[in-house]
Design an enzyme around this catalytic site. Sequence first.
Site, PDB file in Angstrom:
ATOM      1  CG  LEU A   1       0.188   6.440  -9.112  1.00 51.88           C
ATOM      2  CD1 LEU A   1       0.560   7.645  -8.258  1.00 51.88           C
ATOM      3  CD2 LEU A   1       0.031   5.205  -8.223  1.00 51.88           C
TER       4      LEU A   1
ATOM      5  CB  CYS B   1       4.718   6.071  -8.323  1.00 51.23           C
ATOM      6  SG  CYS B   1       4.102   5.536  -9.906  1.00 51.23           S
TER       7      CYS B   1
HETATM    8  C1  LIG Z   1       1.552  -2.356 -13.930  1.00 58.24           C
HETATM    9  C2  LIG Z   1       2.178  -1.958 -12.626  1.00 58.24           C
HETATM   10  C3  LIG Z   1       1.552  -1.033 -11.813  1.00 58.24           C
HETATM   11  C4  LIG Z   1       2.102  -0.655 -10.592  1.00 58.24           C
HETATM   12  N1  LIG Z   1       1.446   0.228  -9.787  1.00 58.24           N
HETATM   13  C5  LIG Z   1       1.940   0.544  -8.563  1.00 58.24           C
HETATM   14  C6  LIG Z   1       1.206   1.392  -7.664  1.00 58.24           C
HETATM   15  O1  LIG Z   1       0.098   1.839  -7.966  1.00 58.24           O
HETATM   16  N2  LIG Z   1       1.768   1.675  -6.456  1.00 58.24           N
HETATM   17  C7  LIG Z   1       2.981   1.164  -6.077  1.00 58.24           C
HETATM   18  O2  LIG Z   1       3.433   1.433  -4.954  1.00 58.24           O
HETATM   19  N3  LIG Z   1       3.679   0.341  -6.901  1.00 58.24           N
HETATM   20  C8  LIG Z   1       3.193   0.032  -8.123  1.00 58.24           C
HETATM   21  N4  LIG Z   1       3.902  -0.827  -8.941  1.00 58.24           N
HETATM   22  C9  LIG Z   1       5.199  -1.360  -8.489  1.00 58.24           C
HETATM   23  C10 LIG Z   1       5.050  -2.763  -7.900  1.00 58.24           C
HETATM   24  O3  LIG Z   1       4.193  -2.762  -6.776  1.00 58.24           O
HETATM   25  C11 LIG Z   1       6.421  -3.328  -7.506  1.00 58.24           C
HETATM   26  O4  LIG Z   1       7.006  -2.511  -6.523  1.00 58.24           O
HETATM   27  C12 LIG Z   1       7.389  -3.414  -8.675  1.00 58.24           C
HETATM   28  O5  LIG Z   1       6.723  -3.726  -9.855  1.00 58.24           O
HETATM   29  C13 LIG Z   1       8.522  -4.427  -8.453  1.00 58.24           C
HETATM   30  O6  LIG Z   1       8.015  -5.740  -8.347  1.00 58.24           O
HETATM   31  P1  LIG Z   1       7.951  -6.796  -9.578  1.00 58.24           P
HETATM   32  O7  LIG Z   1       9.307  -6.797 -10.223  1.00 58.24           O
HETATM   33  O8  LIG Z   1       7.589  -8.086  -8.937  1.00 58.24           O
HETATM   34  O9  LIG Z   1       6.916  -6.281 -10.511  1.00 58.24           O
HETATM   35  C14 LIG Z   1       3.344  -1.215 -10.179  1.00 58.24           C
HETATM   36  C15 LIG Z   1       3.984  -2.156 -11.001  1.00 58.24           C
HETATM   37  C16 LIG Z   1       3.413  -2.546 -12.207  1.00 58.24           C
HETATM   38  C17 LIG Z   1       4.112  -3.566 -13.043  1.00 58.24           C
END
Ligand SMILES: Cc1cc2nc3c(=O)[nH]c(=O)nc-3n(C[C@H](O)[C@H](O)[C@H](O)COP(=O)(O)O)c2cc1C
Lengths: 238, 303
Positions: free
Chosen positions: B73, B131
């Site tokens: 975060l 998170c």
């Molecule tokens: C580098 C990175 C940072 C992330 N930071 C946050 C965040 O700050 N807050 C949050 O709710 N989710 C965060 N996520 C989760 C994503 O929003 C998402 O829920 C998760 O990656 C699943 O989607 P995806 O498979 O398309 O990446 C983060 C994901 C990644 C890869």
Amino acid sequence: MHKIISNKNIAKDVFEMKLSGDTSKITAPGQFINIKLDGFYLRRPISVCDYNSDTITIIYKTVGKGTEYMSDLKSGTELDVLCGLGNGFDTSKSGDKPLLIGGGVGVPPMYNLAKKLISENKKPAAVLGFNTADDIFYEKEFMDLGIEVKISTADGSAHNKGFVTDIFPEDYTYFYTCGPIPMLKAVCDKTKTSGQLSFEERMGCGFGACMGCTCKTKYGDKRICKDGPVLLKEEIIW
Amino acid sequence: MVDISTNLCGLQLSNPVIPASGTFGFGEEFKNFYDLNILGSISIKGTTKEPRFGNETPRIAECTSGMLNSVGLQNPGVDAVISDKLPKMKEFYNKQVIANISGFSFEEFEYSCEKIDKADNVGIIEVNISCPNVHGGGMSFGTNAESAAEVTKRVKKVTTKPVFIKLTPNVTNISEIAKACEEAGADGLSLINTLLGLRVDLKTKKPVLANKKGGFSGSAVLPVALRCVYEVYEAVKIPIMGMGGVSTADDVIEMMLCGASAVQIGAANLVNPYACKEIIENLPHAMKKYGINSLKEIIGGAH
Ligand SMILES: Cc1cc2nc3c(=O)[nH]c(=O)nc-3n(C[C@H](O)[C@H](O)[C@H](O)COP(=O)(O)O)c2cc1C
Ligand SMILES: Cc1cc2nc3c(=O)[nH]c(=O)nc-3n(C[C@H](O)[C@H](O)[C@H](O)COP(=O)(O)OP(=O)(O)OC[C@H]3O[C@@H](n4cnc5c(N)ncnc54)[C@H](O)[C@@H]3O)c2cc1C
Ligand code: FES
């Protein structure tokens, strides 16, 4: 898309790849490209060694599955590449006689930097360090630039035995360096001038979006991929 | 002409494609790749009360068809987001954004929510209670029905904007948490956040990530995300933003059939900065291929 024009072994586990395609996004030596490889989720960041209006040269070492896969790629293969990433070296600070210090696969970005400095009528000198004679590459290319070039090998199997810091010239106005962390640290301790250092970090995106590569500096938190990879000697927190 | 529009609690979206929090920053890095106004909305980087540096590096590890992140975060804090980041977004994005907030105590959630509620380009507040990166933090709220409900109640009191609670998949029964949030007043749910994972560097024989554990996401997690959305859709009546492993127009359709009203794209943006643009452009073709005229009509169609 960029097309591989050549991909050849130039030293032990070290390959030189030339890519043809758009190079307009590259604005400074020391920037990197980020290469998508089939079957690998994340891109592989590699420094630009040299470029012109339609060709990019990179030099990479096979250290894992991705770079090994790259070394098998044939001419004609198309690659999805993001170009012109990172800040690169700022040549405006160099003075007349900047010193370029490269270690291992930190040598490549020094090549285009040297060319740029020469084009600005400066007199760069290069100090290149390798582990052993078999690792040496681009000796001739650097010599052909007509600049002072000194080479060290850690085991003394070629040129000067020792480290780059043992063969610094007497006077220089500024320094630029790229190489393994212990070398960068030793260079900072030894150099009396200011300078710029290029760092590596594991990257998610390579263009500043994911905060995967952030480091602390005296000038605030910086993303190695976007606010770096080049940092100033003064700002580094070791 | 096929209809790719959708809506979330009254917020009309030109299409269901929304970059996921943490993978799109505050849009700045992507605006040079394409005109961001084509996006349904944007979920901004998770914002906390205080500025955060996050975890030590390495924070990223590669996996087969996915990645781990332990960014932790990193963000400039809610005050800077309101005074600097959100106003800046208006310069290149003329639609409502989704403000993703996180916290380490109920008070922090309240504090950030109350503040960000005032930003006029925020259309929805997405509350990250899941998170997995922060020690003793986000994780605990989202893995327990009572604390998830408590966060929901607290933030609902300090905002009039629709609140989407973002759920973690790292639980035994995600429907139970979803129901608790709905009963506590959530207007919608976002799911899934990352799955807790770990990788070892065979050269050093130690975990790759400095934080050891990290959040797993990317293409590989799609089936897990689809299953979660499918289950939660049957458990609640409020709308769902589905995410996890989505990287093609086909994936978007699959996610909507499971019950998502809109779909977020995360890690795919990092490996292909044009991912959302390409998905939006491909949606009409994919819909034609499967005989779909309106995306809204297929929401939950797989049930
Ligand atoms: C580098 C990175 C940072 C992330 N930071 C946050 C965040 O700050 N807050 C949050 O709710 N989710 C965060 N996520 C989760 C994503 O929003 C998402 O829920 C998760 O990656 C699943 O989607 P995806 O498979 O398309 O990446 C983060 C994901 C990644 C890869
Ligand atoms: C800005 C920058 C410039 C670089 N320039 C060069 C160069 O000019 N020549 C060269 O040989 N190497 C360079 N590297 C290092 C190069 O990126 C890695 O050697 C390469 O990613 C290893 O991939 P792999 O699949 O073979 O290794 P694996 O260990 O199998 O890779 C696993 C994961 O870790 C990442 N990774 C592994 N080592 C590194 C590393 N040292 N830095 C960043 N990520 C890493 C990989 O990208 C991949 O995501 C550079 C790195 C950065 C950050
Ligand atoms: S690698 Fe994503 S911000 Fe640097």
